[in-house]
Scaffold this motif. Structure first.
Motif, PDB file in Angstrom:
ATOM      1  N   VAL A  75       0.861  -1.333  -0.065  1.00 16.30           N
ATOM      2  CA  VAL A  75      -0.040   0.057  -0.142  1.00 16.30           C
ATOM      3  C   VAL A  75       0.774   1.110   0.310  1.00 16.30           C
ATOM      4  O   VAL A  75       1.753   1.308   0.832  1.00 16.30           O
ATOM      5  CB  VAL A  75      -0.908   0.016   1.214  1.00 16.30           C
ATOM      6  N   SER A  78       1.041   5.726  -0.349  1.00 15.56           N
ATOM      7  CA  SER A  78       0.353   6.783   0.256  1.00 15.56           C
ATOM      8  C   SER A  78      -1.080   7.236  -0.381  1.00 15.56           C
ATOM      9  O   SER A  78      -1.900   7.486   0.586  1.00 15.56           O
ATOM     10  CB  SER A  78       1.224   8.160   0.222  1.00 15.56           C
ATOM     11  N   ILE A 103      -3.285   4.633   1.357  1.00 21.31           N
ATOM     12  CA  ILE A 103      -3.537   5.008   2.663  1.00 21.31           C
ATOM     13  C   ILE A 103      -4.744   6.061   2.447  1.00 21.31           C
ATOM     14  O   ILE A 103      -5.424   6.314   3.210  1.00 21.31           O
ATOM     15  CB  ILE A 103      -2.328   5.567   3.520  1.00 21.31           C
ATOM     16  N   VAL A 107      -8.524   6.709   4.459  1.00 20.18           N
ATOM     17  CA  VAL A 107      -8.848   7.983   4.956  1.00 20.18           C
ATOM     18  C   VAL A 107      -9.893   8.868   4.569  1.00 20.18           C
ATOM     19  O   VAL A 107     -10.727   9.194   5.267  1.00 20.18           O
ATOM     20  CB  VAL A 107      -7.593   8.807   5.254  1.00 20.18           C
ATOM     21  N   PHE A 160       1.231   0.948   7.787  1.00 21.11           N
ATOM     22  CA  PHE A 160       0.263   1.520   8.688  1.00 21.11           C
ATOM     23  C   PHE A 160       1.064   1.956   9.963  1.00 21.11           C
ATOM     24  O   PHE A 160       0.524   2.863  10.682  1.00 21.11           O
ATOM     25  CB  PHE A 160      -0.685   0.479   9.163  1.00 21.11           C
ATOM     26  N   THR A 175       3.011   5.233   8.941  1.00 21.70           N
ATOM     27  CA  THR A 175       2.280   6.518   8.769  1.00 21.70           C
ATOM     28  C   THR A 175       1.327   6.793  10.022  1.00 21.70           C
ATOM     29  O   THR A 175       0.536   7.665   9.866  1.00 21.70           O
ATOM     30  CB  THR A 175       1.399   6.185   7.543  1.00 21.70           C
ATOM     31  N   MET A 195      -1.234   5.231  10.958  1.00 21.98           N
ATOM     32  CA  MET A 195      -2.603   4.750  10.688  1.00 21.98           C
ATOM     33  C   MET A 195      -3.188   3.896  11.571  1.00 21.98           C
ATOM     34  O   MET A 195      -4.311   3.452  11.891  1.00 21.98           O
ATOM     35  CB  MET A 195      -2.740   4.346   9.123  1.00 21.98           C
ATOM     36  N   ASP A 196      -1.965   3.148  12.324  1.00 22.19           N
ATOM     37  CA  ASP A 196      -2.528   2.059  13.292  1.00 22.19           C
ATOM     38  C   ASP A 196      -2.973   2.861  14.368  1.00 22.19           C
ATOM     39  O   ASP A 196      -3.648   1.981  15.281  1.00 22.19           O
ATOM     40  CB  ASP A 196      -1.318   1.227  13.594  1.00 22.19           C
TER      41      ASP A 196
END
Length: 115
Positions: free
Chosen positions: A55, A57, A60, A64, A89, A92, A94-95
């Motif tokens: 994955v 950006s 991601i 989002v 994840f 970034t 995102m986790d």
């Protein structure tokens, strides 16, 4: 592009991107198809990334975007993060944004408990 499994009894839709790499080349299409689900009133999404090995950006960003579109009226969770996807994840952060589960069943169970 995406494959979906709808659990109407639970109000949950499982979304599989059905690609090996979620990148700038296909993230827009993924996002548009998933947004169409949201427009059809599917507001509890499990994104199954088990078949996705990479994955970027843009991928991601697409996730989002789904989260932003739903706002407070729904949920987006991810599951089956592997290798570099899991690492992306974490890098970034995102986790901290998305709840992540080991597999689809665990994600569905967690969403069921939040009703």
């Amino acid at each position: 592009m995406i494959k979906t499994t709808v659990h109407d009894d639970l109000g949950i839709c499982v979304v599989n991107p059905a690609v090996e790499r979620l990148t700038a080349a296909n993230a827009t299409q993924f996002k548009e198809e998933a947004l169409a689900l949201i427009e059809q009133k599917h507001d509890r999404l499990v994104i199954d990334l088990g078949g996705v090995s990479f994955v970027d950006s843009s991928g991601i960003g697409a996730l989002v975007g789904l989260l932003k579109r739903l706002g407070n009226r729904g949920e987006v969770v991810v599951c089956s993060l592997q290798g570099s996807v899991s690492q992306m994840f974490r890098i970034t952060r995102m986790d901290r944004v998305f709840s992540a589960y080991p597999d689809v069943d665990a994600a569905i169970k967690a969403l069921e408990e939040r009703v």
